[in-house]
Design a protein around this motif. Sequence first.
Motif, PDB file in Angstrom:
ATOM      1  N   GLY A 176     -79.845 -23.492  35.946  1.00 31.86           N
ATOM      2  CA  GLY A 176     -81.101 -23.364  36.679  1.00 31.86           C
ATOM      3  C   GLY A 176     -81.123 -22.191  37.638  1.00 31.86           C
ATOM      4  O   GLY A 176     -82.196 -21.753  38.080  1.00 31.86           O
ATOM      5  N   ALA A 177     -79.933 -21.655  37.947  1.00 32.52           N
ATOM      6  CA  ALA A 177     -79.842 -20.524  38.874  1.00 32.52           C
ATOM      7  C   ALA A 177     -79.911 -19.174  38.160  1.00 32.52           C
ATOM      8  O   ALA A 177     -79.881 -18.125  38.812  1.00 32.52           O
ATOM      9  N   LEU A 178     -79.989 -19.182  36.833  1.00 35.53           N
ATOM     10  CA  LEU A 178     -80.036 -17.918  36.085  1.00 35.53           C
ATOM     11  C   LEU A 178     -81.352 -17.186  36.348  1.00 35.53           C
ATOM     12  O   LEU A 178     -82.383 -17.819  36.593  1.00 35.53           O
ATOM     13  N   PRO A 179     -81.348 -15.849  36.281  1.00 34.02           N
ATOM     14  CA  PRO A 179     -82.585 -15.080  36.492  1.00 34.02           C
ATOM     15  C   PRO A 179     -83.659 -15.449  35.470  1.00 34.02           C
ATOM     16  O   PRO A 179     -83.380 -15.564  34.275  1.00 34.02           O
ATOM     17  N   ARG A 180     -84.875 -15.625  35.961  1.00 36.40           N
ATOM     18  CA  ARG A 180     -85.994 -16.014  35.099  1.00 36.40           C
ATOM     19  C   ARG A 180     -86.894 -14.803  34.858  1.00 36.40           C
ATOM     20  O   ARG A 180     -86.791 -13.811  35.560  1.00 36.40           O
ATOM     21  N   PRO A 181     -87.789 -14.892  33.892  1.00 34.35           N
ATOM     22  CA  PRO A 181     -88.648 -13.736  33.631  1.00 34.35           C
ATOM     23  C   PRO A 181     -89.473 -13.352  34.856  1.00 34.35           C
ATOM     24  O   PRO A 181     -89.996 -14.221  35.562  1.00 34.35           O
ATOM     25  N   ALA A 182     -89.567 -12.037  35.088  1.00 34.31           N
ATOM     26  CA  ALA A 182     -90.224 -11.535  36.304  1.00 34.31           C
ATOM     27  C   ALA A 182     -91.738 -11.557  36.207  1.00 34.31           C
ATOM     28  O   ALA A 182     -92.432 -11.624  37.219  1.00 34.31           O
ATOM     29  N   ASP A 183     -92.266 -11.496  34.977  1.00 33.90           N
ATOM     30  CA  ASP A 183     -93.727 -11.440  34.830  1.00 33.90           C
ATOM     31  C   ASP A 183     -94.109 -11.971  33.449  1.00 33.90           C
ATOM     32  O   ASP A 183     -93.252 -12.350  32.641  1.00 33.90           O
ATOM     33  N   SER A 184     -95.406 -11.959  33.172  1.00 34.41           N
ATOM     34  CA  SER A 184     -95.905 -12.512  31.905  1.00 34.41           C
ATOM     35  C   SER A 184     -95.381 -11.747  30.693  1.00 34.41           C
ATOM     36  O   SER A 184     -95.111 -12.345  29.640  1.00 34.41           O
ATOM     37  N   ALA A 185     -95.237 -10.431  30.837  1.00 37.70           N
ATOM     38  CA  ALA A 185     -94.744  -9.628  29.713  1.00 37.70           C
ATOM     39  C   ALA A 185     -93.312 -10.026  29.360  1.00 37.70           C
ATOM     40  O   ALA A 185     -92.951 -10.140  28.176  1.00 37.70           O
ATOM     41  N   GLU A 244     -87.014 -29.569  35.622  1.00 43.72           N
ATOM     42  CA  GLU A 244     -86.218 -28.328  35.635  1.00 43.72           C
ATOM     43  C   GLU A 244     -84.861 -28.624  34.999  1.00 43.72           C
ATOM     44  O   GLU A 244     -83.880 -28.897  35.696  1.00 43.72           O
ATOM     45  N   GLU A 245     -84.784 -28.587  33.663  1.00 42.73           N
ATOM     46  CA  GLU A 245     -83.534 -28.928  32.969  1.00 42.73           C
ATOM     47  C   GLU A 245     -83.202 -27.841  31.949  1.00 42.73           C
ATOM     48  O   GLU A 245     -83.846 -27.733  30.904  1.00 42.73           O
ATOM     49  N   PHE A 246     -82.185 -27.035  32.295  1.00 38.95           N
ATOM     50  CA  PHE A 246     -81.843 -25.879  31.469  1.00 38.95           C
ATOM     51  C   PHE A 246     -80.365 -25.823  31.089  1.00 38.95           C
ATOM     52  O   PHE A 246     -79.945 -24.906  30.396  1.00 38.95           O
ATOM     53  N   GLY A 247     -79.561 -26.799  31.528  1.00 41.44           N
ATOM     54  CA  GLY A 247     -78.137 -26.811  31.180  1.00 41.44           C
ATOM     55  C   GLY A 247     -77.941 -26.968  29.687  1.00 41.44           C
ATOM     56  O   GLY A 247     -78.453 -27.904  29.073  1.00 41.44           O
ATOM     57  N   GLY A 248     -77.207 -26.054  29.065  1.00 42.45           N
ATOM     58  CA  GLY A 248     -76.976 -26.105  27.626  1.00 42.45           C
ATOM     59  C   GLY A 248     -78.185 -25.718  26.804  1.00 42.45           C
ATOM     60  O   GLY A 248     -78.178 -25.871  25.572  1.00 42.45           O
ATOM     61  N   SER A 249     -79.230 -25.199  27.441  1.00 45.56           N
ATOM     62  CA  SER A 249     -80.491 -24.937  26.739  1.00 45.56           C
ATOM     63  C   SER A 249     -80.396 -23.718  25.831  1.00 45.56           C
ATOM     64  O   SER A 249     -79.543 -22.843  25.992  1.00 45.56           O
ATOM     65  N   VAL A 300     -80.867 -15.881  26.101  1.00 45.75           N
ATOM     66  CA  VAL A 300     -81.220 -14.836  27.066  1.00 45.75           C
ATOM     67  C   VAL A 300     -80.020 -14.430  27.919  1.00 45.75           C
ATOM     68  O   VAL A 300     -79.872 -13.262  28.271  1.00 45.75           O
ATOM     69  N   HIS A 301     -79.143 -15.402  28.236  1.00 43.17           N
ATOM     70  CA  HIS A 301     -78.059 -15.108  29.187  1.00 43.17           C
ATOM     71  C   HIS A 301     -76.656 -15.350  28.636  1.00 43.17           C
ATOM     72  O   HIS A 301     -75.681 -15.138  29.371  1.00 43.17           O
ATOM     73  N   ASP A 302     -76.520 -15.796  27.371  1.00 43.40           N
ATOM     74  CA  ASP A 302     -75.209 -16.124  26.811  1.00 43.40           C
ATOM     75  C   ASP A 302     -74.424 -16.994  27.791  1.00 43.40           C
ATOM     76  O   ASP A 302     -73.267 -16.734  28.103  1.00 43.40           O
ATOM     77  N   HIS A 303     -75.074 -18.045  28.263  1.00 43.38           N
ATOM     78  CA  HIS A 303     -74.530 -18.872  29.336  1.00 43.38           C
ATOM     79  C   HIS A 303     -74.408 -20.317  28.880  1.00 43.38           C
ATOM     80  O   HIS A 303     -75.292 -20.838  28.186  1.00 43.38           O
ATOM     81  N   LEU A 304     -73.304 -20.951  29.260  1.00 48.67           N
ATOM     82  CA  LEU A 304     -73.152 -22.396  29.065  1.00 48.67           C
ATOM     83  C   LEU A 304     -72.594 -22.981  30.356  1.00 48.67           C
ATOM     84  O   LEU A 304     -71.469 -22.669  30.752  1.00 48.67           O
ATOM     85  N   GLY A 305     -73.396 -23.810  31.005  1.00 52.74           N
ATOM     86  CA  GLY A 305     -72.957 -24.404  32.259  1.00 52.74           C
ATOM     87  C   GLY A 305     -74.021 -25.326  32.819  1.00 52.74           C
ATOM     88  O   GLY A 305     -75.172 -25.341  32.365  1.00 52.74           O
ATOM     89  N   GLY A 306     -73.644 -26.111  33.813  1.00 56.59           N
ATOM     90  CA  GLY A 306     -74.555 -27.066  34.420  1.00 56.59           C
ATOM     91  C   GLY A 306     -74.447 -28.424  33.751  1.00 56.59           C
ATOM     92  O   GLY A 306     -73.438 -28.760  33.131  1.00 56.59           O
ATOM     93  N   LEU A 307     -75.505 -29.186  33.864  1.00 55.03           N
ATOM     94  CA  LEU A 307     -75.566 -30.507  33.248  1.00 55.03           C
ATOM     95  C   LEU A 307     -76.622 -30.504  32.154  1.00 55.03           C
ATOM     96  O   LEU A 307     -77.643 -29.817  32.274  1.00 55.03           O
ATOM     97  N   PRO A 308     -76.410 -31.282  31.080  1.00 53.28           N
ATOM     98  CA  PRO A 308     -77.444 -31.361  30.037  1.00 53.28           C
ATOM     99  C   PRO A 308     -78.636 -32.159  30.554  1.00 53.28           C
ATOM    100  O   PRO A 308     -78.569 -32.768  31.624  1.00 53.28           O
ATOM    101  N   PRO A 309     -79.745 -32.181  29.820  1.00 53.60           N
ATOM    102  CA  PRO A 309     -80.897 -32.980  30.255  1.00 53.60           C
ATOM    103  C   PRO A 309     -80.513 -34.442  30.481  1.00 53.60           C
ATOM    104  O   PRO A 309     -79.622 -34.972  29.805  1.00 53.60           O
TER     105      PRO A 309
END
Length: 749
Positions: A405-414, A598-603, A609-618
């Motif tokens: 959930g702490a990963l950078p999110r898209p800055a705008d609609s584009a 707000e559930e993005f762990g393992g998503s 987008v971030h090649d990330h695995l961490g946090g808790l699953p839904p």
Amino acid sequence: MSLDTVKHAAGTPDAEQPWAELGLKQDEYARIREILGRRPTGAELAMYSVMWSEHCSYKSSKVHLRQFGEKAPENDAMLVGIGENAGVVDVGQGYAVTFKVESHNHPSYIEPYQGAATGVGGIVRDILAMGARPVAVVDPLRFGAADHPDTRRVLPGVVAGIGGYGNCLGLPNIGGEVVFDPCYQGNPLVNAGCIGVMKHEDIHLAQASGPGNKVILYGARTGGDGIGGVSVLASETFDSTGPAKRPAVQVGDPFQEKLLIECTLEIFREKLVAGIQDLGGAGLSCATSELASAGSGGMHIDLDTVPLRDATLSPEEILMSESQERMCAIVEPGKVDRFLEICEKWDVIATVIGEVTEGERLEIFWHGEQIVDVPPRTVAHEGPVYERPYARPAWQDALQADDAGALPRPADSAELRAQVLRLLSSPNQASKAWITDQYDRFVQGNTVLAQPEDAGMVRIDEETNLGVAMATDGNGRYAKLDPYAGAQLALAEAYRNVAASGARPLAVSDCLNFGSPEDPGVMWQFAEATRGLADACLHLGTPVTGGNVSLYNQTGETAIHPTPVVAVLGVIDDVNRRTPIGFAEEGQLLYLLGDTKEEFGGSAWSQVVHDHLGGLPPAVDLDREKLLAEILISASRDGMIDAAHDLSDGGLVQAVLESALRGGHGARLVVPDGLSAFTFLFSESAGRAVVSVPRSEELRFTDMCGARGLPVTRIGVVDGDALEVQGEFTIPLDEARTAYEGTIPALLA
């Protein structure tokens, strides 16, 4: 191996034996000597080595698998449970359905085509052995990174093997999954499932009772392919010498299996067998010992009567061979001639190789000399049981603390739009049509839903339109973050998929794929996942009817993600009331069922987008899953919805785009109050589905949801030829289709 008779073995206690080379531990070898009161003969050592392997004996997993029996929910539908070739459930109108999922992982890495083909063949024979006609197959698959060179070697061969074997059998392939992740590099997971149908009175069991009854081996000749086969390959980790095991992979002949199926079904119709067992893992060692163990206990076998493809095979090799397309039947003497007549009619080789005896020993002879004299239960059912040490891995806390959930999110609609397309075109979210188009999904004419639908569905009665549905699911990323919750999420997703199709979830089979049980961290993952699945099955009222454990899925020290794959079988009274995923008609209203958090762990978003695995699953809410399923089934039955799609990998935007592309109609979406567009589109909260509702049914549908307490939010309308998220972006369906359909062919074609 040299031939050792029983008498000679008793007189030469100190003779060296290759027990370690056959995969036995020193204490296991000592235990065999204790059981027999002497050293084993070469043939006995061969039998114990394959039957006590991890793949056949479940020696590391048994203590945890008991929960599936101890926590089994009350279920009137269960006719045959764990312990037989496959589970059987009552689906009404006098019909019973048998189903099971199994693994053929290691053989498929070594020899992709034959490993996958014989995985299909083996699971089909398990279903056949229960007395059922196989009617459909499914295949949950996992491969390494989609762009890795070895994936290009393994995946096309596996897909060709599944398609080649299943298509030749005339069985529709109605479901499954394809997942890519670097953790499966060198350890692909090739799980295969099958569904079979019969009447209640046609159920057959694997037991050999009735002294004097004949033991008949029928089907293909026994060859040198598959000696030790899956029983050995699946019971150790891979290393650099792995491919040297190539001769251990079985070779399949689907045309022989088709003859075997029709021959066996005719034999069943004439009620000619007292017990039956297919020959899969451990071959004749398994069939003879299991039949004798489950029956009266005594059996005499003349091994030199076994029809061979290779006359040079030793008795040990004959007992260990896992050559395909073979069955073993127990037949009363007065029925033997008719049994053999039917086999001859179908051009199936059949040979009387022995008989059931009064005693309690399995005795096997070779050219008149006794080479095996064992209590069959000690081979088949009383192997080693290990309580392996297990402990939560030291890295687990840090992994869970690394919140997605702490990963950078898209800055705008584009950027939001760009990430939607990036997700849609990623290997895991992209269309798998390049793969599934190689399978015949509609042969036999009874398939009513198949990939890429939420669940596969087949009609089993042409007059009443009674049908069954099946979905298989499993998210190794979720299970890596939390194995207990990950297993429950796999069950919940398969349960939700079946309900979304309009079928009522009934029972479960599973294929539990993990690394080495000798690693306490892996064993903790297995214990937690098993506990989670047993608890959730009890809560949802869906008993585990059988399945498979696949361990040692690792290369060196690197284990796969824990991957419990769960298959849920459901029943539907009338397949004409099924619900597909595609948006069928413009102007219909789109509703989101369930809560979005707000559930993005393992998503999928965090991975792509971030090649990330961490946090808790839904979070898992089984009561919500149950309620959602009831609403989806009722709405389907009563004609309130025209399309339904569960929300899982990739979240709402993935589901809506799949439904739009499937139906050929676009959608206009409005972000609900209180949610950001990002969370609305990408969250992977569980217990959710999107449905399209005809305007004439809106009030009835929303009243039903309100009366039962299910959150329901109107999010848009089926309209146009694009996905429009109001205030954010528009993606024409043509652009989405190009992104969705182009990835897999570009990687693999």
